[in-house]
Enzyme design. Sequence first.
Site, mmCIF file in Angstrom:
data_model
loop_
_atom_site.group_PDB
_atom_site.id
_atom_site.type_symbol
_atom_site.label_atom_id
_atom_site.label_comp_id
_atom_site.label_asym_id
_atom_site.label_seq_id
_atom_site.Cartn_x
_atom_site.Cartn_y
_atom_site.Cartn_z
ATOM 1 N N PRO A 1 0.572 -1.163 0.013
ATOM 2 C CG PRO A 1 0.381 -0.830 2.065
ATOM 3 C CD PRO A 1 1.175 -2.170 1.167
ATOM 4 N N PRO A 2 0.312 2.328 -0.354
ATOM 5 C CG PRO A 2 -1.463 4.188 -1.712
ATOM 6 C CD PRO A 2 -1.219 2.315 -0.774
ATOM 7 N N GLY A 3 2.517 4.842 1.246
ATOM 8 C CA GLY A 3 3.286 5.330 2.135
ATOM 9 C C GLY A 3 3.879 3.851 2.980
ATOM 10 C CB THR B 1 9.587 5.718 -3.882
ATOM 11 O OG1 THR B 1 7.885 5.211 -4.701
ATOM 12 C CG2 THR B 1 10.949 6.368 -4.417
ATOM 13 C CB SER C 1 -12.666 -13.469 3.932
ATOM 14 O OG SER C 1 -12.862 -12.615 3.899
ATOM 15 C CE LYS D 1 -8.822 -11.004 6.000
ATOM 16 N NZ LYS D 1 -9.924 -11.863 5.822
#
Length: 1035
Positions: free
Chosen positions: A522-524, A528, A935, A978
């Site tokens: 995910p971002p952040g 990078t 799920s 989870k």
Amino acid sequence: MQGLTATPKSPLLPPQNRSNGVPSRPKLGLAGPKIHFCAARTFPRPSPMLKLLSSSACLQTRVRHTAISSLSPSCPRVGTESSSAVLRALSSLRGLGGRSANLGQRAFFCSDSAGDDGSEAAAQADGKASETDTVEKSVSAIIPTNPRLDDYLTVLALPLPHRPLFPGFYMPIYVKDPKLLAALQECRKRQAPYCGAFLLKDEPGVDPSLSAASESDKSIHDLKGKELYDRLHEVGTLAQISRIIGDEVTLIGHRRLRKTEMVSEDPLTVKVDHLKELPFDKEDDVIKATSFEVISTLRDVLKTSNLWRDHVQTYQQHIGEFNYARLADFGAAISGANKLQCLAVLEELDVYKRLKLTLELVKKELEISKIQESIAKAIEEKISGEQRRYLLNEQLKAIKKELGLETDDKTALSAKFRERIEPNKDKIPAHVLQVIEEELTKLQLLEASSSEFNVTRNYLDWLTALPWGNYSDENFDVLRAQKILDEDHYGLTDVKERILEFIAVGKLRGTSQGKIICLSGPPGVGKTSIGRSIARALDRKFFRFSVGGLADVAEIKGHRRTYIGAMPGKMVQCLKNVGTANPLVLIDEIDKLGRGHAGDPASALLELLDPEQNANFLDHYLDVPIDLSKVLFVCTANVVEMIPNPLLDRMEVIAIAGYITDEKVHIARDYLEKSTREACGIKPEQVEVTDAALLALIENYCREAGVRNLQKQIEKIYRKIALQLVRRGELAKPVQAAAQVVEPSETNVECVDESGKQEIENNAHTGAQSDERSGHEQALGISNEAADHAQQPADQLTETKCLTDAEENQKSEAIENSEKIQVDTSNLSDFVGKPVFHAERIYDQTPVGVVMGLAWTAMGGSTLYIETTQVEQGEGKGALHVTGQLGDVMKESAQIAHTVARAILLEKEPDNPFFANSKLHLHVPAGATPKDGPSAGCTMITSMLSLALKKPVKKDLAMTGEVTLTGRILPIGGVKEKTIAARRSDVKTIIFPSANRRDYDELASNVKEGLDVHFVDDYSRIFDLAFGKEAAAEK
């Protein structure tokens, strides 16, 4: 200006018809309205000065004297005193001398507005001229008419779109209306070749400066009848129809008209009144002075404007008696004024006012001519200066070349390119050296001005600038690399382990090979930024480029050299920038590749990211193989599923699931807080952020998987702290001033005198005023202790009367302690606002029909409740209704769960007809959040069975897993997220599918601590875990 534009169809003709056999006069090729001068025949080129001639001045020797006696009495004669002054002034424009007397030329002029006497005079002059010149055929500029011009009171109305027609001038126009054209031809056949030419008014609501000429002509052709009559100006010109060729009609202006009423509509015929100039005194000094000023201005314009000079040279032979009225018409007609200004001159019947209007127009022309001359002079000076500089530079180059001081451009370029490749000539592949030598030879044969020269030069520039065989020294020290990676990032164990493996393999082999690694998450989460840290750990050059939204294959493979502005692809640019052949290249956002008309970049990346092919990567621009096998490629992606499968198959994917709460606390404390504090200029002793505050910030404001939002919130806290510190410093200045008013000596403890009392009272007043300031300081986080020491009540000051050194020291210590601002859970909302997230746990003990499930979200994972209730009961009313913004997959899971629960209930309690006779409503809060995925199957079954059995499930239990119709439990994703969500909600027991045991075992020990996790492969075990103990107790 009238008379300066050539028509597209035929050259300038005199007013006679072509059938007369008179040779035509060529027009002046200048832009402007299609208005021409009335001429009798072609003359030799006159003197370049303006010659304004009377009708008598047009003839030589005996013809001249004969014509003078036949002039119209309405025009001043040459011999009269009134006209002699004007003619002398006009003749002053002629320059030196006149035309030779041997020419014996004849000139004819159009009639003026004085009546038909002018026509008779012209005819008489023509007759007398023919007596002296029998060789040439006499052709008059005005067709002799009978009846007189005054008898034409009903004429055809022709609209003029651009400029009015002045008496004495002719104008070609195009007539598109066949009926009107036929009527004009009929008039010529009936020996009545006259019509009325009226200027057309601008269309209402349309800016004439913005409308094109073609649009205005089209609007004219559409006008008919009354509409056309209303669009015509009142005053026009009686025009003689000189000739008609196709749809081109040549008109010669005679006198002014005013339309009075419409006679017929198609073609438009109007009644007119003939207008004459108002009577005026020809001896009036004001009129003379005005006319002389007009002539003087015309002379000045002729000195600066070649346009007007050529114009007057053509006109000078075609004008008749030059009186004041015709002088005004002449100036207005040849000026560049707009049509409304020219119309004002045409409508003016007062000769003096007409001269004034003309004078304004020619004065404007003079100013324009001066501006034109200055512009031309400035440009000429600039061009001449540049040409002179160019010639001098060329001469200087030639001199240096002869002396051997400088070589030409091609030799210098070749030397520069050879100098580039000389240090690494042994490392450059043979095929590349061959191409370079061929291009250098080609460069010497090309001209520097050719386009091929620039293409070859740029090609050689790129070829020689690449680091052929130049590799940077790598770091094979595993411990040093581990230290560098840990300095920059906390966690990311999988990524760091893979880089250390890469270094270890390179150390054992003695050399390293390129790899293709893809970091997904995910971002952040630092995908990078970890790339730059990896490059630093390996001592490699770093280059990053993003392919998000890239839709052109040329960005990867380069353009063909045949295209204008062609450039190599990103990889060639990368090698030129870093200067080594083994950099670390970070390809960002590889899952967001576009696809457009220029090709598929994902397919172009297959060659670049294939270890078997990139050793001979071929760029379209360079067209020579490049070895990229030593390059370490690191790609980043948010969603791996968006990457095309052939491209994904070539990459080694390392998933970064995100950070748990403990990791975020460490990152915030060791990295984010430190860098933010330095960026805000705050010292560590000035602020303290407690661990509880950081934990509350992460739990209630920053639950996402990455730490980008956490960094923003920490920056927000420190910005507000910086503002408080600055405000505290400004407010502390008056407090310090009040504390320094009384400075007693160490030995003098005597009471103060009366003046001292007054001073103490003033200090007490100052302390009272600073009481309000202390309230503000307390609101800013400054302790009350500092405010108490910063001020003293008036009665205490009067009792002690002085301060000892010990008290001063205590006061300074209190101020130092008050400088430290503390951020904890109690005042966290003052810095970052109200909490964004709240406790996910709704029930301490889930009631009947409610079960806690686990879900994966972009924020990292969360718990959700599945609630089931009975809506209606009756024989055969078994049904299921679902709500909560469920997706298609989740709706299908609910139907499967209903079927499986019905089968399990039948097995456990055969006599219980609950599902057959009950309409159930299943809801998944929160209702505004879209949900989907398979799920939640086991959670839905447990919720329905809890309602059917009227038993609540075990306390602190959460479960997740996909269920089949036979009750088998299938694996799910997002185990780490989870599990973290379950810990956040204080869940003690978790149920996972058996196939996810490996994912759970890979979790860190601090994540698994305190959890009772069960792995199941059939729902029967879930039933025992959820209801088993209570069922046994009931038995």
